[in-house]
Each structure stands twice: as structure tokens, then as C-alpha cells.
Write a protein that holds these residues in place. Structure first.
Motif, mmCIF file in Angstrom:
data_model
loop_
_atom_site.group_PDB
_atom_site.id
_atom_site.type_symbol
_atom_site.label_atom_id
_atom_site.label_comp_id
_atom_site.label_asym_id
_atom_site.label_seq_id
_atom_site.Cartn_x
_atom_site.Cartn_y
_atom_site.Cartn_z
ATOM 1 N N GLY A 7 0.813 -1.212 0.000
ATOM 2 C CA GLY A 7 0.000 0.000 0.000
ATOM 3 C C GLY A 7 0.841 1.253 0.000
ATOM 4 O O GLY A 7 1.669 1.461 -0.882
ATOM 5 N N GLY A 8 0.646 2.126 1.011
ATOM 6 C CA GLY A 8 1.387 3.384 1.115
ATOM 7 C C GLY A 8 2.348 3.377 2.282
ATOM 8 O O GLY A 8 2.264 2.510 3.164
ATOM 9 N N VAL A 9 3.250 4.365 2.323
ATOM 10 C CA VAL A 9 4.243 4.404 3.399
ATOM 11 C C VAL A 9 3.616 4.775 4.746
ATOM 12 O O VAL A 9 4.173 4.471 5.802
ATOM 13 C CB VAL A 9 5.393 5.384 3.077
ATOM 14 N N LYS A 10 2.435 5.425 4.716
ATOM 15 C CA LYS A 10 1.755 5.769 5.957
ATOM 16 C C LYS A 10 0.586 4.832 6.246
ATOM 17 O O LYS A 10 0.254 4.582 7.402
ATOM 18 C CB LYS A 10 1.253 7.212 5.907
ATOM 19 N N GLU A 11 -0.034 4.340 5.200
ATOM 20 C CA GLU A 11 -1.166 3.425 5.361
ATOM 21 C C GLU A 11 -0.839 2.123 4.639
ATOM 22 O O GLU A 11 -1.038 2.002 3.434
ATOM 23 C CB GLU A 11 -2.436 4.063 4.798
#
Length: 319
Positions: free
Chosen positions: A102-106
Motif C-alpha cells: 500500500g502506502g508508506v503511511k497506510e
């Protein structure tokens, strides 16, 4: 005669058993050595202090693009990573053979767990998940410390070099990068050049000075800051085009954040307006549009730094 034959056969059998025994012991020793190598660990120091991690881990989950960058340079592959905002120079990791988190934060904790990692590498954006990730595998907390991309990249590369037993490669890469930095710095200091680095974000401008995330422009490459009163902030200090005209830098470095977020405005058309055209930077052809992925997204990695140095080399005419 018969007794002699029996005795000889006995000796042959004894020797055979001895050889077999030696072979068996040798195989057992090799197996033990292999097992020891597989279970070998090392203690390194990350942002949380000392941490014990495996040597040459096979399944590595990487949530830090800077560390992914270094691993790529060292020829070490991850099993899973967040593909949400991969810099172009790391685009090979879009391949389906790497699990997309996914993403680096989520990111997807269940996918991380399913990957059965031997090691998880994080940076500041995942700090709040540290305890959850520790329940899955050993966690190495790297990333950028004190806004110092260069020092952090060097430190992280040395740590990863130890873990993956690639110290010589790391030393060689760092020596090459440092020589290029010194060449740029020598030319900048010879000309006593001033600089301003500004981020253009969908029509708004912010400037970065000493102690900011782009302090390297001044501390590493030798440019004099055009305004020593610029606030040190991760998001920069809001400025106007009138400000740029007033400060009149020799070099104006522009980071287009819109190129990352997908904004379509032409940064060159917006920046090179009638006010900015009065500056020395414009008149001398020293408005430099830096690579936004390396400067803004890439983090403390060897490949990101290579791109940053290339931008500076182009700016001062080294290449």
C-alpha cells in the motif's frame, strides 16, 4: 591361508566403516556450520538504540524508501514494500513478484505478517506502528535523523552493509559520492555563490534555509544562504515572488511538489515571471528545477543522493 583372508576382509570392513564414519561426521559438521550461519545475528544501533537483527535475512519487508534504495544499490531484494509513491528510480519494485503493502503511511499489516519476514525496516512515518511490527519480526528503525539526508544515508548504508555483509560495496559507493560533493563545493566556494531553495506547491511558495530538510544545499555544497532569517521548518517558510526579487540569489533551486501530487500547473511558466526575471539567477541561467522524487520522496538513500548530486553538478556546470 583361510585365516589370513578372513583377517584381511576384517581390516577392509573396519576401514570402510571408519571412512563412512568420517564422511558422516563431516556431513554433520557442514550441516551444523550451515545452521549456525543461517541463525547468525548482529547487534546494530538504530534510532531506538541497540537492536539484534539477523545477518543476511531472506525475507525483508521494507517500509523506508531510503533503505530500499540502499538495498537496491547493494543487490539485495525485499519480499514486500509499499508501492504507493515509489520514486521513478525504484520503479523496478512495481513488479508483481514483490508484495504491495500500500502506502508508506497506510500499509497492510496482515500482508506483512503473511510475508513471514525475518526483518522489517521502517522510518519515521511508521514509528507509531513500531510495537505492532515488533510482534511480527525484528524491526530496524532507520530513515532520516535531524533533517540530515547525507549523514543519515551514510549511517544507514553502513548498517545495512553490516547486515547484508556488503561493507566493501558501501565504502566504495560512499567514497565516490563524497568526491563528487567536494568537487561541487569547491566550485561553489570559488564563486562565493548565494542560493535559495524554494518549493512550488500549486501556486504557493515556501523557502528552506539553514537547519531545514534542505540544509545540504548550504552545509554540503557550500552555497551561502541568501537569507539567514528563514525559519527552520519541515514545511518551509512561506514567501512571495517579491521576496525572491528582493533577495536576488545567484542560484534559485526549485522543487515542484505538484509533480509528485499530480498537479498539472507548469512550474516553469509560473516561476519565471516578470519579477523573477529580474534576478541574477534568471539572468545567468541559474534557475534549477531539481528532481522532486529524489529531493522530496526518496529519503536517505544512495541512489537519491546520486540524483541530488547530479542536479547540483548540472547547476554549477560540472556536467
Amino acid at each position: 591361508m583361510r585365516k589370513k583372508i578372513i583377517a584381511i576382509l576384517g581390516m577392509v570392513m573396519a576401514l570402510s566403516v571408519g571412512v563412512m564414519g568420517c564422511t558422516s561426521n563431516s556431513a554433520g559438521t557442514d550441516s551444523n556450520v550451515a545452521a549456525q550461519e543461517e541463525n547468525k545475528t548482529i547487534v546494530v544501533t538504530d534510532q531506538n538504540g541497540e537492536v539484534e537483527v539477523p545477518v543476511n535475512p531472506k525475507n525483508v519487508v521494507v517500509l523506508d524508501y531510503g533503505s530500499l534504495d540502499i538495498m537496491s544499490k547493494l543487490g539485495v531484494e525485499p519480499v514486500a514494500l509499499p508501492k504507493g509513491s515509489l520514486p521513478e528510480y525504484l520503479s523496478q519494485y512495481k513488479d508483481e513478484k514483490y508484495i504491495d503493502l500500500g502506502g508508506v503511511k497506510e500499509f497492510d499489516l496482515e500482508k506483512i505478517n503473511a510475508a513471514e519476514p525475518d526483518l522489517i525496516i521502517i522510518e519515521g512515518r511508521q514509528e507509531s506502528y513500531y510495537e505492532d511490527l515488533k510482534k511480527i519480526a525484528p524491526v530496524l528503525y532507520l530513515g532520516t535523523v535531524n533533517n540530515d539526508i547525507f549523514a543519515s544515508a551514510e549511517n544507514n548504508a553502513k548498517i545495512l552493509g553490516q547486515i547484508f555483509e556488503k561493507e566493501d560495496s558501501v565504502t566504495s559507493e560512499l567514497e565516490s559520492l563524497n568526491k563528487r560533493v567536494e568537487a561541487v563545493k569547491a566550485k561553489v566556494e570559488e564563486n562565493n555563490s548565494t542560493a535559495l531553495i524554494a518549493m512550488f506547491n500549486e501556486g504557493s511558495l515556501s523557502a528552506y534555509g539553514v537547519g531545514s530538510r534542505y540544509d545540504m544545499v548550504y552545509s554540503k555544497f557550500g552555497f551561502k544562504v541568501v537569507d539567514e532569517s528563514i525559519e527552520s521548518s519541515n514545511h518551509g517558510q512561506g514567501i512571495s515572488f517579491e521576496y525572491i526579487k528582493e533577495k536576488n540569489p545567484d542560484y534559485l533551486f526549485v522543487l515542484d511538489r505538484g509533480a509528485i501530487t499530480g498537479a498539472q500547473a507548469s512550474v516553469k511558466e509560473a516561476m519565471e515571471n516578470e519579477l523573477v526575471k529580474t534576478t541574477k539567477a534568471y539572468e545567468d541561467g541559474h534557475i534549477v528545477y531539481v528532481d522532486p522524487q529524489a529531493w522530496y520522496v526518496g529519503g536517505s538513500g544512495l541512489m537519491a543522493i546520486d540524483v541530488i548530486i547530479s542536479d547540483m553538478e548540472t547547476a554549477v556546470g560540472i556536467k
